[in-house]
Design a protein around this motif. Structure first.
Motif, PDB file in Angstrom:
ATOM      1  N   VAL A   1      11.301   2.640 -18.697  1.00 24.30           N
ATOM      2  CA  VAL A   1      11.952   3.338 -19.801  1.00 24.30           C
ATOM      3  C   VAL A   1      11.161   3.199 -21.092  1.00 24.30           C
ATOM      4  O   VAL A   1      11.077   4.140 -21.892  1.00 24.30           O
ATOM      5  CB  VAL A   1      13.408   2.827 -19.975  1.00 24.30           C
ATOM      6  CG1 VAL A   1      13.427   1.357 -20.401  1.00 24.30           C
ATOM      7  CG2 VAL A   1      14.161   3.670 -20.985  1.00 24.30           C
TER       8      VAL A   1
ATOM      9  N   ASN B   1       8.047   5.577 -20.836  1.00 23.70           N
ATOM     10  CA  ASN B   1       8.300   7.026 -20.826  1.00 23.70           C
ATOM     11  C   ASN B   1       9.141   7.513 -21.992  1.00 23.70           C
ATOM     12  O   ASN B   1       9.123   8.702 -22.309  1.00 23.70           O
ATOM     13  CB  ASN B   1       8.976   7.425 -19.509  1.00 23.70           C
ATOM     14  CG  ASN B   1       8.093   7.180 -18.307  1.00 23.70           C
ATOM     15  OD1 ASN B   1       6.864   7.249 -18.403  1.00 23.70           O
ATOM     16  ND2 ASN B   1       8.706   6.884 -17.163  1.00 23.70           N
ATOM     17  N   VAL B   2       9.915   6.607 -22.616  1.00 18.87           N
ATOM     18  CA  VAL B   2      10.748   6.982 -23.770  1.00 18.87           C
ATOM     19  C   VAL B   2      10.328   6.085 -24.933  1.00 18.87           C
ATOM     20  O   VAL B   2      10.936   5.044 -25.196  1.00 18.87           O
ATOM     21  CB  VAL B   2      12.256   6.820 -23.458  1.00 18.87           C
ATOM     22  CG1 VAL B   2      13.093   7.406 -24.590  1.00 18.87           C
ATOM     23  CG2 VAL B   2      12.617   7.478 -22.145  1.00 18.87           C
TER      24      VAL B   2
ATOM     25  N   ILE C   1      15.456   9.844 -32.209  1.00 13.84           N
ATOM     26  CA  ILE C   1      15.250  11.093 -31.469  1.00 13.84           C
ATOM     27  C   ILE C   1      14.409  12.068 -32.290  1.00 13.84           C
ATOM     28  O   ILE C   1      13.484  12.713 -31.780  1.00 13.84           O
ATOM     29  CB  ILE C   1      16.605  11.715 -31.101  1.00 13.84           C
ATOM     30  CG1 ILE C   1      17.326  10.836 -30.077  1.00 13.84           C
ATOM     31  CG2 ILE C   1      16.433  13.127 -30.572  1.00 13.84           C
ATOM     32  CD1 ILE C   1      18.795  11.168 -29.922  1.00 13.84           C
TER      33      ILE C   1
ATOM     34  N   ASN D   1      10.798  10.847 -32.436  1.00 14.55           N
ATOM     35  CA  ASN D   1      10.158  11.039 -31.140  1.00 14.55           C
ATOM     36  C   ASN D   1       9.814  12.509 -30.903  1.00 14.55           C
ATOM     37  O   ASN D   1       8.749  12.835 -30.363  1.00 14.55           O
ATOM     38  CB  ASN D   1      11.075  10.535 -30.031  1.00 14.55           C
ATOM     39  CG  ASN D   1      10.413  10.551 -28.679  1.00 14.55           C
ATOM     40  OD1 ASN D   1       9.414   9.869 -28.444  1.00 14.55           O
ATOM     41  ND2 ASN D   1      10.950  11.341 -27.763  1.00 14.55           N
TER      42      ASN D   1
ATOM     43  N   ASN E   1      13.888  16.228 -24.961  1.00 14.89           N
ATOM     44  CA  ASN E   1      14.530  16.077 -23.661  1.00 14.89           C
ATOM     45  C   ASN E   1      15.990  15.717 -23.879  1.00 14.89           C
ATOM     46  O   ASN E   1      16.298  14.653 -24.434  1.00 14.89           O
ATOM     47  CB  ASN E   1      13.812  14.998 -22.841  1.00 14.89           C
ATOM     48  CG  ASN E   1      14.289  14.952 -21.405  1.00 14.89           C
ATOM     49  OD1 ASN E   1      15.475  15.064 -21.123  1.00 14.89           O
ATOM     50  ND2 ASN E   1      13.348  14.777 -20.473  1.00 14.89           N
TER      51      ASN E   1
ATOM     52  N   SER F   1      18.395  14.852 -21.823  1.00 18.82           N
ATOM     53  CA  SER F   1      18.879  13.662 -21.128  1.00 18.82           C
ATOM     54  C   SER F   1      18.459  12.387 -21.837  1.00 18.82           C
ATOM     55  O   SER F   1      19.186  11.388 -21.832  1.00 18.82           O
ATOM     56  CB  SER F   1      18.374  13.654 -19.682  1.00 18.82           C
ATOM     57  OG  SER F   1      16.958  13.670 -19.645  1.00 18.82           O
ATOM     58  N   TYR F   2      17.281  12.401 -22.472  1.00 20.41           N
ATOM     59  CA  TYR F   2      16.837  11.237 -23.239  1.00 20.41           C
ATOM     60  C   TYR F   2      17.700  11.037 -24.480  1.00 20.41           C
ATOM     61  O   TYR F   2      17.896   9.902 -24.933  1.00 20.41           O
ATOM     62  CB  TYR F   2      15.372  11.380 -23.641  1.00 20.41           C
ATOM     63  CG  TYR F   2      14.390  11.227 -22.488  1.00 20.41           C
ATOM     64  CD1 TYR F   2      14.820  10.826 -21.228  1.00 20.41           C
ATOM     65  CD2 TYR F   2      13.038  11.492 -22.666  1.00 20.41           C
ATOM     66  CE1 TYR F   2      13.928  10.695 -20.167  1.00 20.41           C
ATOM     67  CE2 TYR F   2      12.133  11.356 -21.608  1.00 20.41           C
ATOM     68  CZ  TYR F   2      12.590  10.957 -20.365  1.00 20.41           C
ATOM     69  OH  TYR F   2      11.704  10.820 -19.325  1.00 20.41           O
TER      70      TYR F   2
ATOM     71  N   LEU G   1      20.641   9.168 -23.284  1.00 22.47           N
ATOM     72  CA  LEU G   1      20.220   7.800 -22.994  1.00 22.47           C
ATOM     73  C   LEU G   1      20.121   6.969 -24.267  1.00 22.47           C
ATOM     74  O   LEU G   1      20.628   5.826 -24.326  1.00 22.47           O
ATOM     75  CB  LEU G   1      18.873   7.826 -22.273  1.00 22.47           C
ATOM     76  CG  LEU G   1      18.235   6.488 -21.851  1.00 22.47           C
ATOM     77  CD1 LEU G   1      17.361   6.691 -20.623  1.00 22.47           C
ATOM     78  CD2 LEU G   1      17.389   5.873 -22.967  1.00 22.47           C
ATOM     79  N   LEU G   2      19.484   7.518 -25.286  1.00 21.39           N
ATOM     80  CA  LEU G   2      19.263   6.771 -26.528  1.00 21.39           C
ATOM     81  C   LEU G   2      20.579   6.492 -27.252  1.00 21.39           C
ATOM     82  O   LEU G   2      20.819   5.376 -27.720  1.00 21.39           O
ATOM     83  CB  LEU G   2      18.300   7.537 -27.444  1.00 21.39           C
ATOM     84  CG  LEU G   2      16.843   7.602 -26.977  1.00 21.39           C
ATOM     85  CD1 LEU G   2      16.056   8.586 -27.817  1.00 21.39           C
ATOM     86  CD2 LEU G   2      16.205   6.220 -27.065  1.00 21.39           C
TER      87      LEU G   2
ATOM     88  N   ALA H   1      19.145   0.344 -21.504  1.00 20.13           N
ATOM     89  CA  ALA H   1      18.275   1.525 -21.500  1.00 20.13           C
ATOM     90  C   ALA H   1      17.660   1.756 -20.126  1.00 20.13           C
ATOM     91  O   ALA H   1      17.591   2.903 -19.655  1.00 20.13           O
ATOM     92  CB  ALA H   1      17.184   1.363 -22.555  1.00 20.13           C
TER      93      ALA H   1
ATOM     94  N   TYR I   1      18.361   4.932 -17.814  1.00 21.20           N
ATOM     95  CA  TYR I   1      17.199   5.726 -17.407  1.00 21.20           C
ATOM     96  C   TYR I   1      17.238   5.985 -15.900  1.00 21.20           C
ATOM     97  O   TYR I   1      16.933   7.089 -15.447  1.00 21.20           O
ATOM     98  CB  TYR I   1      15.917   4.992 -17.792  1.00 21.20           C
ATOM     99  CG  TYR I   1      14.651   5.763 -17.482  1.00 21.20           C
ATOM    100  CD1 TYR I   1      14.210   6.787 -18.319  1.00 21.20           C
ATOM    101  CD2 TYR I   1      13.905   5.464 -16.347  1.00 21.20           C
ATOM    102  CE1 TYR I   1      13.057   7.494 -18.032  1.00 21.20           C
ATOM    103  CE2 TYR I   1      12.744   6.163 -16.049  1.00 21.20           C
ATOM    104  CZ  TYR I   1      12.319   7.175 -16.899  1.00 21.20           C
ATOM    105  OH  TYR I   1      11.180   7.879 -16.606  1.00 21.20           O
TER     106      TYR I   1
END
Length: 509
Positions: free
Chosen positions: A125, A128-129, A196, A199, A207, A209-210, A213-214, A271, A275
């Protein structure tokens, strides 16, 4: 000396000013139970009788009465603070011992936080994030924005003697814990949106879905960490009262001792779990967010009905939100530095945590002193908002005595924590002299700037009738995160220019 209309002396007290005008009549004199003489005075215009004691006479000799204009009015609660100015001062060795023990315990927590961050940086995670790294300083800083403010508020109330009856204590604790939950949910949502946005700008990608997640990871981390720390704070403050220890010296460092490591650990585990789950379905992060946002109105209702926290709910948001964005900038520095300088993520929580712990001790002590000896909006005698740095750090003000102790603790502590963290992370002591010297210098510069800013900020807020217990610590801890991240980053850059970067003498690095 009080005089009757005829001009004859009716009573006298050493140091008392002439507080009765010629048109006034002294009706009655009786001793007050606190030992301060009480005079009941009425004038010829028919104003109601008003009782005054020496706690109602300020340092300029002005008599404060309920009929004075608003800028001179002193409430009963404020008047009762004046006799506390004669409270016996703590011995320096008592202060040092009370601060040193929790400080070194807190240092162990910051070492653990750095080692956790160093271990999880290669998790899927985090690779990739990358926005997760932006969350780290802000969520760790919530202990300063929220939990240390709670500790400072409760410490002040304990020192003022307002935590005596069980009913008042329960009301105070429940209100403050509910307030922190409200602030944690809102703050975590705001900082996750900030991460977010950063990023999306840096990666030029978005993204959905991210995003879930965040937000879910940030809200769960913030509320869980704050809930645990709040109960620890309450126990520490009650224990301090029982063992006759000043809670200002121990509460905030002990909050930090587990705050960083718990925050980083919970964030990493949550996280990574989220993920893994979003690869299958999005229902878990959505359900988690629905639960917490559904509880938000309940927490707001509890806080609104509590007399100790209602005002903070209305006015305490600016420092918290501002501090989150300041810490978020430190998160951007962390995100960029982790990729270029191995070992940065190990020492960054230590530098930031130690600086924040020390400045919170000074902030809590200064605020308690003002609550005990002054009226909100009026600075004590011979106190200025802007002072020379050496007067606030070394000699010249009452704050300098504690500042000197904190600077000594900073030097000794950083050298010990640096070596211990290096040994655990590398499996051997790899610290070079150049790195050690640069590291200690950057951390000392951070602590000195924080202590100096704390002195000015707290007295400025007091002058502007803002309670520093609710507003000062968020700014100071956020600035500590930003300054620590920047100064440590500069140290790594300078050392890399000369080929002396951390870990370059370890085989395979």
């Amino acid at each position: 000396r009080l005089r009757s209309p005829s001009g004859k002396s009716t009573a006298s007290m050493v140091g008392a000013p002439d507080v009765v005008k010629p048109s006034d009549k002294v009706e009655e004199y009786s001793p007050h139970v606190t030992g301060n003489p009480v005079f009941t005075i009425s004038d010829e215009t028919g104003c109601p009788d008003t009782a005054f004691n020496m706690a109602s006479v300020n340092t300029n000799g002005d008599l404060k009465s309920p009929g004075d204009p608003p800028d001179k009015k002193v409430t009963e609660a404020d008047a009762e603070k004046q006799p506390l100015s004669g409270k016996k001062e703590e011995r320096w060795w008592n202060t040092l011992m009370q601060v040193a023990v929790p400080f070194f315990i807190a240092g162990c927590g910051t070492i653990g936080a750095g080692l956790v961050l160093g271990s999880v940086r290669n998790w899927e995670v985090f690779l990739n994030v990358s926005a997760i790294f932006v969350l780290v300083p802000s969520l760790s800083g919530l202990k300063g924005n929220l939990d240390m403010c709670l500790a400072s508020r409760l410490s002040t109330q304990a020192n003022l003697g307002n935590m005596e009856t069980p009913r008042e204590v329960i009301s105070m604790v429940v209100g403050n814990i509910s307030l922190v939950q409200v602030q944690a949910i809102v703050a975590a949502t705001v900082v996750s949106m900030f991460a977010i946005t950063v990023n999306a700008i840096t990666d030029r990608a978005f993204n959905g879905s991210y995003v879930l997640l965040l937000i879910a990871s940030a809200v769960f981390t913030a509320t869980t960490t704050c809930f645990v720390l709040d109960f620890v704070m309450v126990l520490v403050i009650f224990g301090s009262q029982k063992f006759k220890v000043n809670p200002d010296n121990v509460a905030t460092p002990l909050a930090a001792s587990i705050g960083d490591i718990v925050s980083n650990s919970v964030l990493a585990v949550t996280a990574q779990y989220m993920y893994d789950q979003i690869k299958i379905s999005l229902w878990q992060p959505i359900a988690l967010m629905c639960v917490y946002y559904s509880l938000l109105p309940l927490w707001v209702f509890i806080v609104w009905r509590n007399k100790y926290t209602k005002s903070v709910l209305m006015t305490g948001w600016t420092p918290v939100i501002s501090a989150l964005f300041i810490s978020g900038i430190g998160g951007i520095v962390l995100d960029q530095a982790v990729e270029k300088y191995p070992g940065y993520e190990v020492f960054q929580p230590i530098v930031n945590g130690i600086g924040g712990n020390l400045v919170c001790v000074q902030s809590s002590r200064l605020t308690t002193h003002l609550h005990q000896t002054a009226i909100l909006g009026i600075l004590p005698e011979k106190t200025r908002i802007v002072e020379w740095p050496w007067k606030t750090l070394f000699f010249g003000t009452t704050a300098a005595k504690v500042a000197r102790m904190l600077l000594v603790l900073a030097v000794c502590g950083q050298m010990i924590f640096m070596v211990v963290a290096d040994f655990i992370f590398q499996g051997a002591v790899t610290i070079q002299f150049a790195f050690g010297l640069t590291y200690v210098m950057c951390s000392m510069l951070q602590v000195m700037m924080l202590l100096y800013l704390a002195y000015m900020l707290i007295h400025f807020m007091w002058k502007k009738q803002k309670d520093p217990d609710n507003a000062a610590i968020p700014y100071l801890t956020a600035l500590g995160d930003l300054l620590g991240s920047v100064f440590l980053g500069l140290a790594f850059v300078i050392l890399s220019i000369f080929g002396l970067q951390y870990g370059n003498n370890v085989s395979g690095t």
